[in-house]
Design a protein around this motif. Sequence first.
Motif, PDB file in Angstrom:
ATOM      1  N   GLU A 253       0.833  -1.200   0.000  1.00  0.00           N
ATOM      2  CA  GLU A 253       0.000   0.000   0.000  1.00  0.00           C
ATOM      3  C   GLU A 253       0.873   1.257   0.000  1.00  0.00           C
ATOM      4  O   GLU A 253       0.595   2.226  -0.711  1.00  0.00           O
ATOM      5  N   GLU A 254       1.938   1.238   0.818  1.00  0.00           N
ATOM      6  CA  GLU A 254       2.849   2.387   0.837  1.00  0.00           C
ATOM      7  C   GLU A 254       3.565   2.535  -0.505  1.00  0.00           C
ATOM      8  O   GLU A 254       3.802   3.644  -0.989  1.00  0.00           O
ATOM      9  N   ALA A 255       3.919   1.402  -1.115  1.00  0.00           N
ATOM     10  CA  ALA A 255       4.558   1.454  -2.430  1.00  0.00           C
ATOM     11  C   ALA A 255       3.617   2.059  -3.459  1.00  0.00           C
ATOM     12  O   ALA A 255       4.031   2.855  -4.316  1.00  0.00           O
ATOM     13  N   LEU A 256       2.325   1.702  -3.373  1.00  0.00           N
ATOM     14  CA  LEU A 256       1.342   2.268  -4.292  1.00  0.00           C
ATOM     15  C   LEU A 256       1.226   3.771  -4.124  1.00  0.00           C
ATOM     16  O   LEU A 256       1.125   4.521  -5.107  1.00  0.00           O
ATOM     17  N   LYS A 276       4.269   1.665  -9.622  1.00  0.00           N
ATOM     18  CA  LYS A 276       2.850   1.659  -9.282  1.00  0.00           C
ATOM     19  C   LYS A 276       2.205   0.365  -9.763  1.00  0.00           C
ATOM     20  O   LYS A 276       1.398  -0.255  -9.043  1.00  0.00           O
ATOM     21  N   ALA A 277       2.550  -0.053 -10.981  1.00  0.00           N
ATOM     22  CA  ALA A 277       2.007  -1.309 -11.497  1.00  0.00           C
ATOM     23  C   ALA A 277       2.452  -2.490 -10.649  1.00  0.00           C
ATOM     24  O   ALA A 277       1.659  -3.398 -10.349  1.00  0.00           O
ATOM     25  N   GLN A 278       3.712  -2.497 -10.227  1.00  0.00           N
ATOM     26  CA  GLN A 278       4.208  -3.585  -9.392  1.00  0.00           C
ATOM     27  C   GLN A 278       3.421  -3.667  -8.087  1.00  0.00           C
ATOM     28  O   GLN A 278       3.070  -4.759  -7.619  1.00  0.00           O
ATOM     29  N   ALA A 279       3.153  -2.507  -7.489  1.00  0.00           N
ATOM     30  CA  ALA A 279       2.388  -2.486  -6.242  1.00  0.00           C
ATOM     31  C   ALA A 279       0.960  -2.957  -6.474  1.00  0.00           C
ATOM     32  O   ALA A 279       0.399  -3.715  -5.663  1.00  0.00           O
ATOM     33  N   LEU A 280       0.349  -2.536  -7.566  1.00  0.00           N
ATOM     34  CA  LEU A 280      -1.024  -2.943  -7.861  1.00  0.00           C
ATOM     35  C   LEU A 280      -1.119  -4.449  -8.068  1.00  0.00           C
ATOM     36  O   LEU A 280      -2.094  -5.090  -7.662  1.00  0.00           O
ATOM     37  N   LEU A 386     -10.292  19.013 -12.082  1.00  0.00           N
ATOM     38  CA  LEU A 386      -9.716  18.057 -11.150  1.00  0.00           C
ATOM     39  C   LEU A 386     -10.279  16.682 -11.421  1.00  0.00           C
ATOM     40  O   LEU A 386     -11.478  16.486 -11.474  1.00  0.00           O
ATOM     41  N   ASN A 387      -9.403  15.724 -11.633  1.00  0.00           N
ATOM     42  CA  ASN A 387      -9.819  14.357 -11.887  1.00  0.00           C
ATOM     43  C   ASN A 387     -10.222  13.703 -10.583  1.00  0.00           C
ATOM     44  O   ASN A 387      -9.484  13.715  -9.615  1.00  0.00           O
ATOM     45  N   LYS A 388     -11.421  13.131 -10.551  1.00  0.00           N
ATOM     46  CA  LYS A 388     -11.929  12.493  -9.343  1.00  0.00           C
ATOM     47  C   LYS A 388     -11.665  11.000  -9.407  1.00  0.00           C
ATOM     48  O   LYS A 388     -12.275  10.280 -10.188  1.00  0.00           O
ATOM     49  N   CYS A 389     -10.752  10.506  -8.592  1.00  0.00           N
ATOM     50  CA  CYS A 389     -10.498   9.079  -8.519  1.00  0.00           C
ATOM     51  C   CYS A 389     -11.492   8.454  -7.557  1.00  0.00           C
ATOM     52  O   CYS A 389     -11.939   9.081  -6.606  1.00  0.00           O
ATOM     53  N   LYS A 390     -11.811   7.196  -7.800  1.00  0.00           N
ATOM     54  CA  LYS A 390     -12.695   6.511  -6.883  1.00  0.00           C
ATOM     55  C   LYS A 390     -11.998   6.315  -5.552  1.00  0.00           C
ATOM     56  O   LYS A 390     -10.791   6.213  -5.478  1.00  0.00           O
ATOM     57  N   SER A 391     -12.781   6.204  -4.526  1.00  0.00           N
ATOM     58  CA  SER A 391     -12.235   6.132  -3.172  1.00  0.00           C
ATOM     59  C   SER A 391     -11.711   4.733  -2.910  1.00  0.00           C
ATOM     60  O   SER A 391     -12.395   3.868  -2.362  1.00  0.00           O
ATOM     61  N   THR A 392     -10.474   4.533  -3.312  1.00  0.00           N
ATOM     62  CA  THR A 392      -9.806   3.272  -3.034  1.00  0.00           C
ATOM     63  C   THR A 392      -8.511   3.569  -2.336  1.00  0.00           C
ATOM     64  O   THR A 392      -7.888   4.591  -2.564  1.00  0.00           O
ATOM     65  N   PRO A 393      -8.074   2.669  -1.453  1.00  0.00           N
ATOM     66  CA  PRO A 393      -6.854   2.945  -0.682  1.00  0.00           C
ATOM     67  C   PRO A 393      -5.671   3.178  -1.592  1.00  0.00           C
ATOM     68  O   PRO A 393      -5.463   2.459  -2.554  1.00  0.00           O
ATOM     69  N   GLY A 394      -4.891   4.164  -1.205  1.00  0.00           N
ATOM     70  CA  GLY A 394      -3.661   4.449  -1.935  1.00  0.00           C
ATOM     71  C   GLY A 394      -3.842   5.272  -3.178  1.00  0.00           C
ATOM     72  O   GLY A 394      -2.888   5.591  -3.855  1.00  0.00           O
ATOM     73  N   GLU A 395      -5.098   5.617  -3.510  1.00  0.00           N
ATOM     74  CA  GLU A 395      -5.317   6.374  -4.738  1.00  0.00           C
ATOM     75  C   GLU A 395      -5.194   7.867  -4.473  1.00  0.00           C
ATOM     76  O   GLU A 395      -5.484   8.350  -3.390  1.00  0.00           O
ATOM     77  N   THR A 396      -4.829   8.587  -5.470  1.00  0.00           N
ATOM     78  CA  THR A 396      -4.705  10.029  -5.385  1.00  0.00           C
ATOM     79  C   THR A 396      -5.414  10.643  -6.562  1.00  0.00           C
ATOM     80  O   THR A 396      -5.691  10.003  -7.567  1.00  0.00           O
TER      81      THR A 396
END
Length: 759
Positions: A253-256, A276-280, A386-396
């Motif tokens: 999660e921290e890597a993401l 990011k891909a590796q973390a995902l 502003l791009n709205k990302c879905k509320s998932t952990p680690g997302e920005t």
Amino acid sequence: MEAPAEMLEMADEAFRALNYELAADIYECQLLELGPQRHLYLNKADALARCGRFTEAFEAYQSAADLDRLRPENLQHLLDCIAANIRVKEALPRPQATRRLRPPAGSPGEQAGTGAGEEAPSDPLSCPACLELLFEPVSLPCGHTFCRRCVEEEAVSQCQLCQLPVSVRPEAGSGVSPEPNFRLNVVLCNLLEKWFPSECSCRRLQLEAAGLLRSGDYSAALGLCERALFLVPHDYLMRCYRAELHITTGNHEEALCDGDVACTLKPLKTKGHFWKAQALVKIGRTEEALKEYLYCIALRPDWNSVKLKAQKLLCDMFSPVLENMPDSRPTNLRSQSSRIRPKPTFLSTFSSASIARDYAVAGPSELFSKVNIILTPEPNASGPILNKCKSTPGETSVTAETVPPSFTDGSQKRKISHDTEICQSFKTPSKMAKKDEFVPLPFDNFKASREIPSELVDPSDFECSLCMRLFYEPVTTACGHTFCLKCLERSLDHNFDCPLCKENVAEYLVTRAFSKTFLTEELIIQYLPEELNDRRRLHEEEMKELSNLTEDVPIFVCTMSFPTIPCPLHVFEPRYRLMIRRCMETGTKQFGMCIGNELKGFADYGCMLEIRDVKFFPDGRSVVDTIGKCRFKVLRHGQRDGYNTANIEYLEDTKVEGEEYHELVCLSDSVYDQAFTWFSSLKDNMRTQILNHFGPMPGKEPIPQSSQNGPAWCWWLLAVLPLESRAQLAVLSMISLKDRLIAIRRVLVFVTRQPLRSL
């Protein structure tokens, strides 16, 4: 039952001819005629992918997968087409053809790669290899500057920018080691430490962390990364490096989070997308990981290892979901597993009609459902959306450019910004981000972070230690010290050692590799324009003064020389090496030649010589090929920087007319015939020596007064006759052609009676 060979050959030929539509139609006809066959489905899918009919291609791949599990190599065409569409539709920079250096061992780029497809450095202080701020800069003999580790770890033999050797390779037997010795550029090191102390400290901490990583001390390495990011929170390279460490230690999660931040800081660089891909992948969000891998491939098409990872993920998406269930499951369930398996989410809503708009921008809409990159405008919003990302952990959330008005259907094209276009705000909901208290810099502030404050720019930092003036055409030696080009050359005239550290730098004399250090010169141009103009004006004044061919003309005190006669010179004294170099630099390529005089230093008459060629030797000596031009009289003797100079006036023969002219023509013909007879009477070996040194005797001139110096054969004869220098000087100073011919005839009469023994 197999397809007819003729039809398959026709389909293959159409595919090779880039007629993918025809190839797909032929494969479809064969499938209708012969029934389901895996290789026909794959060939059809590849052809459909190549012509952009992705929905049909996915269906064909799925049909092939229903017959037998797909292998990664089966999806190569599909992956290439997807990446190509992303690259075109998002207007990504075209991949660079120039080969880049491999990143240093232990750095994030070692696995993530810094290769073709990444943009060139955005500012002169970026390393052309790693594209980051220069750290421990090394200036190669060609003049380009890199981080030391970027060239040292790779052990390359050529500069990646100009393809010239990274080290001087002298001739065998010169005594100079051919091995490259990368020494830090002292001037640039001091400037970077002064201008960017935090980033330099950050780089040192990264090197320490790399050592700890290799030794397996991950905890200590992460601690150093924390310290580095405390100093420079927006450091892209350290974000990638810490993401790698988090993946190594299982903190996915921290890597993401770090991967997200890196992608936001520099969207057009591949390392952030890779980690990011590796973390995902590690946390099971494979569809989002596939999106990041695809973006890496779009930026860098030659990244084969990432292609393989993406192909494996696609294979998993096409595979039946029940294939890994225990074999004890009912047989009928196993046989129907592919039919009851839900398709990958991106296959269900992907249509050919919307491929150009939807897929090439962000992949199939459902493929990127977890990281929404379709920008939706806010009501009454203005400026960047502003791009709205879905509320998932680690997302920005990321800020994109203002959406073009041509998109009116509510789905907005994502536009990746340049490296320096950093988001004006984004949230970091993960625990790691909160711990760092990372606040991305606004675009203007980040761009200004590489601008040097005027109070930190000191002209004394760019001062040559030899002339104590601003660098002019700065050159960096192999030992890392920088001097003005002319200052270094003049120093090497006297000593082969560096003026500062006394290290031998004789390789410059071997190769004449005096290439300017481009970065140093560029910094001077950018930050000290007024001082540079003053320095350039002073240099031009000096060159103008040295270019004067009547005042302070350089004088080589050596031997007699004559108009039109070649005069090869062996130059080894430092003062004359400087003099010859200046003649070449000014473009005049001329200097005076006089014989010595005990009282005045050199005679009152001489001949101007023009340089035709210069051949340098490894020890600094040179052979200068010159030819005589015109005679002169010295008006004033002088000196400059160790060599002699003079104010001069040029001599010209007095012309005669009428009866005197006819007498002059008769005298000229008579003396010429007498000289030719004498030369022909010489022994063969003597004639050969004369011809080798002075060339053949010039022909008779129909008009003796056509040149201001008289007939060329007179000077050739004066050069080969056995006369003392003082006698030759007396003839050289004559401005009457008649007197000169009479003097030459007297000498011929004498030598005819007294044959030459030797030259």
